[in-house]
Design a protein around this motif. Structure first.
Motif, PDB file in Angstrom:
ATOM      1  N   GLN A  49       0.811  -1.221   0.000  1.00 51.40           N
ATOM      2  CA  GLN A  49       0.000   0.000   0.000  1.00 51.40           C
ATOM      3  C   GLN A  49       0.847   1.274   0.000  1.00 51.40           C
ATOM      4  O   GLN A  49       0.306   2.372  -0.105  1.00 51.40           O
ATOM      5  CB  GLN A  49      -0.908   0.025   1.237  1.00 51.40           C
ATOM      6  N   SER A  50       2.153   1.141   0.119  1.00 53.34           N
ATOM      7  CA  SER A  50       3.016   2.297   0.354  1.00 53.34           C
ATOM      8  C   SER A  50       3.534   2.901  -0.945  1.00 53.34           C
ATOM      9  O   SER A  50       3.802   2.195  -1.918  1.00 53.34           O
ATOM     10  CB  SER A  50       4.205   1.883   1.228  1.00 53.34           C
ATOM     11  N   MET A  51       3.688   4.219  -0.959  1.00 55.48           N
ATOM     12  CA  MET A  51       4.396   4.885  -2.055  1.00 55.48           C
ATOM     13  C   MET A  51       5.802   5.291  -1.612  1.00 55.48           C
ATOM     14  O   MET A  51       6.464   6.102  -2.242  1.00 55.48           O
ATOM     15  CB  MET A  51       3.627   6.110  -2.545  1.00 55.48           C
ATOM     16  N   GLY A  52       6.267   4.677  -0.506  1.00 57.16           N
ATOM     17  CA  GLY A  52       7.588   4.975   0.029  1.00 57.16           C
ATOM     18  C   GLY A  52       7.482   5.387   1.481  1.00 57.16           C
ATOM     19  O   GLY A  52       6.515   5.047   2.171  1.00 57.16           O
ATOM     20  N   GLY A  53       8.463   6.127   1.955  1.00 52.51           N
ATOM     21  CA  GLY A  53       8.404   6.551   3.336  1.00 52.51           C
ATOM     22  C   GLY A  53       9.655   7.251   3.803  1.00 52.51           C
ATOM     23  O   GLY A  53      10.603   7.471   3.043  1.00 52.51           O
ATOM     24  N   TYR A  54       9.629   7.594   5.104  1.00 53.99           N
ATOM     25  CA  TYR A  54      10.713   8.312   5.764  1.00 53.99           C
ATOM     26  C   TYR A  54      11.040   7.612   7.081  1.00 53.99           C
ATOM     27  O   TYR A  54      10.408   7.874   8.102  1.00 53.99           O
ATOM     28  CB  TYR A  54      10.306   9.754   6.057  1.00 53.99           C
ATOM     29  N   PRO A  55      11.999   6.693   7.102  1.00 60.44           N
ATOM     30  CA  PRO A  55      12.395   6.101   8.378  1.00 60.44           C
ATOM     31  C   PRO A  55      12.840   7.168   9.371  1.00 60.44           C
ATOM     32  O   PRO A  55      13.461   8.160   8.990  1.00 60.44           O
ATOM     33  CB  PRO A  55      13.560   5.181   7.994  1.00 60.44           C
ATOM     34  N   TYR A  56      12.519   6.937  10.631  1.00 66.62           N
ATOM     35  CA  TYR A  56      12.864   7.868  11.705  1.00 66.62           C
ATOM     36  C   TYR A  56      14.255   7.531  12.226  1.00 66.62           C
ATOM     37  O   TYR A  56      14.481   6.449  12.765  1.00 66.62           O
ATOM     38  CB  TYR A  56      11.843   7.765  12.836  1.00 66.62           C
ATOM     39  N   SER A  57      15.195   8.461  12.092  1.00 69.07           N
ATOM     40  CA  SER A  57      16.580   8.174  12.454  1.00 69.07           C
ATOM     41  C   SER A  57      17.069   9.082  13.566  1.00 69.07           C
ATOM     42  O   SER A  57      17.002  10.306  13.462  1.00 69.07           O
ATOM     43  CB  SER A  57      17.495   8.352  11.236  1.00 69.07           C
ATOM     44  N   GLU A  58      17.611   8.450  14.621  1.00 66.82           N
ATOM     45  CA  GLU A  58      18.228   9.165  15.735  1.00 66.82           C
ATOM     46  C   GLU A  58      19.755   9.196  15.639  1.00 66.82           C
ATOM     47  O   GLU A  58      20.408   9.723  16.532  1.00 66.82           O
ATOM     48  CB  GLU A  58      17.828   8.513  17.061  1.00 66.82           C
ATOM     49  N   GLY A  59      20.318   8.624  14.598  1.00 68.64           N
ATOM     50  CA  GLY A  59      21.775   8.633  14.491  1.00 68.64           C
ATOM     51  C   GLY A  59      22.271   7.650  13.457  1.00 68.64           C
ATOM     52  O   GLY A  59      21.509   7.124  12.642  1.00 68.64           O
ATOM     53  N   ILE A  60      23.578   7.362  13.500  1.00 69.47           N
ATOM     54  CA  ILE A  60      24.198   6.512  12.492  1.00 69.47           C
ATOM     55  C   ILE A  60      24.263   5.046  12.903  1.00 69.47           C
ATOM     56  O   ILE A  60      24.609   4.190  12.085  1.00 69.47           O
ATOM     57  CB  ILE A  60      25.608   7.017  12.151  1.00 69.47           C
ATOM     58  N   PHE A  61      23.919   4.729  14.133  1.00 68.79           N
ATOM     59  CA  PHE A  61      24.031   3.355  14.614  1.00 68.79           C
ATOM     60  C   PHE A  61      23.059   2.418  13.916  1.00 68.79           C
ATOM     61  O   PHE A  61      23.242   1.201  13.922  1.00 68.79           O
ATOM     62  CB  PHE A  61      23.811   3.293  16.134  1.00 68.79           C
ATOM     63  N   GLU A  62      21.995   2.955  13.276  1.00 64.93           N
ATOM     64  CA  GLU A  62      21.030   2.118  12.564  1.00 64.93           C
ATOM     65  C   GLU A  62      21.216   2.220  11.058  1.00 64.93           C
ATOM     66  O   GLU A  62      20.262   2.130  10.281  1.00 64.93           O
ATOM     67  CB  GLU A  62      19.574   2.446  12.963  1.00 64.93           C
ATOM     68  N   ASP A  63      22.457   2.403  10.633  1.00 62.07           N
ATOM     69  CA  ASP A  63      22.763   2.515   9.208  1.00 62.07           C
ATOM     70  C   ASP A  63      22.258   1.309   8.423  1.00 62.07           C
ATOM     71  O   ASP A  63      21.724   1.466   7.314  1.00 62.07           O
ATOM     72  CB  ASP A  63      24.280   2.655   9.045  1.00 62.07           C
TER      73      ASP A  63
END
Length: 539
Positions: free
Chosen positions: A374-388
């Motif tokens: 159902q998605s046309m994409g998105g914006y992951p929520y990032s608090e830093g570089i540790f979840e690269d």
């Protein structure tokens, strides 16, 4: 045989094409210390050019003898092709060997975004701006095509507050970098946010859902809508030359008002101010796409939104929603397309990034199974570089919704670490996710009066932590000097170390853990970080 000299030439003109050539040369030189030129001939020759037949953001790679051609359907497509070329190659201490892949690739979803939370003195807030800018460029190599930031007003005394201007300057530099690599430039706003000195008579009524600071503005107070729109007009003026292409309007965390005239907030007071803010955004940035967030909406608000949007509103382009919301499980209100907002930073870890990398491939697979179609994409929520790693998984799923996350991980491991260590490091990453949970011990933040999710947490069994530790130590001896010293390797290595050492020490940190916490703090530039984003070192 690896090539020790490479010549990169631009056969088509364009600022992003030139930038692509520069990024390609920079990545090659830092990863294997080879000679890169931009004229003449070399052992390996790479040429960049446009080919509009490839479509928006598409790219193709071909090879003839010692010449590789990277084509893009547009200028950003050339850069994405450079990323594909770099990931397919092999890096040696004595040269670079291009990979065998030739063919064409075109993204499926139009919005392949990322949101940088620039607060709490985390990496985005405090790292040298050059490091943040380089990171933006590196994300573009994975296909990320939109970067969203937010100017949080609540702790500033107006837009001319020197501290506010300092933050605006930083956000401008980040967005300028995004523009330079062809990314969309996004600006998030809270529908009724206010400065620390917002007019007391206009202030909203709490409590909110999530963060709420008491300086938010009630849009139903006399003159309040003009106050809100006016402060956003001032803010938008600060970014006019950069050209904001995407705009978020957010309801909660922080934000909202619980007075009788505003309730239910999400489908009443929020909508009453969101439209004027959207109108101002379109006036300030012609052509901007406006997205309405449904963050923290309850069932009453969803019903009210469906009623309000019986006819699709012409002032909105999409909704931003979470899995399980009506935007993904039912007919989206107004028939508006839906964008995702995957949480890749905070689940199961506090401080965020405090224990190193947090790869979550299985969790992201479950997320994608719920919203992908159902998605046309998105914006992951990032608090830093540790979840690269999590960012890369999301970006590649937006590029190809049918991609295998296991294959994405293999590509990441081969590019950032070593193609010879894929099976060992896959085991390590899956073990990290299996053992991903909140950690705490007696004495940790016991005097902290704020949000404290690790309070009373008991040690868990963490199966396989010892085997992962042995595997990562062995892998560390087989990497190139660049890979071994890179922050991407270190945040993974230190997470494995911490899992194993904490387990062996009954859940409490020992000297090895303290050293790891201090190294992570240095990597994140979180020396002044608030408790939520600073690794929990004792000293």
């Amino acid at each position: 045989m690896p090539s020790t000299t490479i010549c990169v030439k631009c056969l088509s003109k364009g600022d992003i094409i030139s930038k692509s050539a520069a990024i390609l040369g920079q990545q090659l030189k830092q990863r294997c210390n080879i000679n890169v030129s931009h004229s003449g001939k070399a052992e390996l020759n790479v040429q960049l050019r446009l080919n509009p037949e490839l479509g928006i953001n598409g790219y193709a790679i071909s090879q003839e003898a010692a010449t590789i051609t990277i084509e893009g359907g547009d200028q950003p497509g050339v850069l994405y092709g450079v990323g594909g070329f770099l990931r397919d190659g092999t890096y040696h201490s004595d040269g670079f060997q291009p990979g065998p892949w030739c063919g064409q690739s075109t993204p499926t979803l139009p919005v392949r975004g990322i949101y940088f939370a620039t607060h709490f003195h985390n990496f985005y807030h405090d790292a040298p701006i050059e490091d943040v800018q380089r990171y933006v460029e590196e994300l573009a190599l994975w296909g990320v095509n939109s970067l969203m930031v937010w100017f949080d007003m609540h702790h500033y005394h107006g837009i001319n507050d020197p501290a506010a201007q300092q933050m605006i300057h930083r956000l401008r530099l980040i967005l300028q970098t995004a523009k330079g690599v062809g990314m969309g430039r996004g600006l998030g706003v809270i529908g009724n946010e206010g400065y620390a000195n917002s007019p007391v008579a206009m202030r909203s009524k709490g409590p909110g859902r999530g963060g709420y600071y008491g300086v938010e503005i009630c849009p139903n107070q006399p003159g309040a809508k003009q106050q809100i729109v006016g402060q956003f007009r001032e803010l938008f003026e600060q970014f006019k030359d950069i050209g904001i292409t995407d705009m978020w309007i957010w309801p909660y965390d922080q934000g909202s008002c619980s007075c009788e005239k505003c309730q239910p907030w999400g489908s009443n007071g929020f909508l009453s101010i969101a439209k004027p803010v959207a109108d101002q955004a379109r006036s300030s940035f012609p052509g901007v796409k406006v997205y309405l967030s449904t963050w923290y909406f309850d069932e009453t608000e969803w019903q009210g939104l469906a009623e309000a949007f019986r006819v699709r509103p012409n002032w909105l382009d999409a909704l931003i929603s979470e899995p399980g919301s009506a935007a993904f499980t039912k007919s989206s209100p107004g028939g508006l397309p839906a964008l995702g907002f995957p949480e890749i930073s905070m689940n199961g870890m506090w401080p965020w990034g405090g224990f190193g990398a947090n790869p979550q491939p299985a969790a992201l697979q479950r997320y994608w199974d719920a919203v992908g179609k159902q998605s046309m994409g998105g914006y992951p929520y990032s608090e830093g570089i540790f979840e690269d790693i999590n960012k890369v998984i999301c970006a590649q799923l937006y590029w190809n919704p049918d991609a295998s996350i296991e294959d994405i991980l293999k590509s990441y491991i081969a590019y950032e670490f070593s193609p010879e260590l894929q099976s060992e490091l896959l085991m390590v990453l899956h073990t990290l996710e299996q053992n991903h949970h909140f950690r705490g011990w007696p004495g940790l933040f016991e005097d902290y009066e704020g949000w404290f999710p690790t309070k009373g947490i008991a040690p868990q069994s963490d199966p396989g932590a010892e085997a992962a530790y042995e595997a990562i130590k062995q892998a560390d001896t087989q990497l190139t000097p660049y890979a071994r010293k890179s922050w991407r390797w270190r945040v993974v290595y230190l997470r494995v170390l911490l899992d194993a050492e904490l387990k062996m020490n009954g859940g409490k940190p020992n000297l090895a853990c303290e050293r790891a916490f201090r190294e992570l703090t240095k990597i994140y530039h979180a020396e002044n970080g608030q408790i939520d984003v600073k690794p929990p070192a004792a000293g």
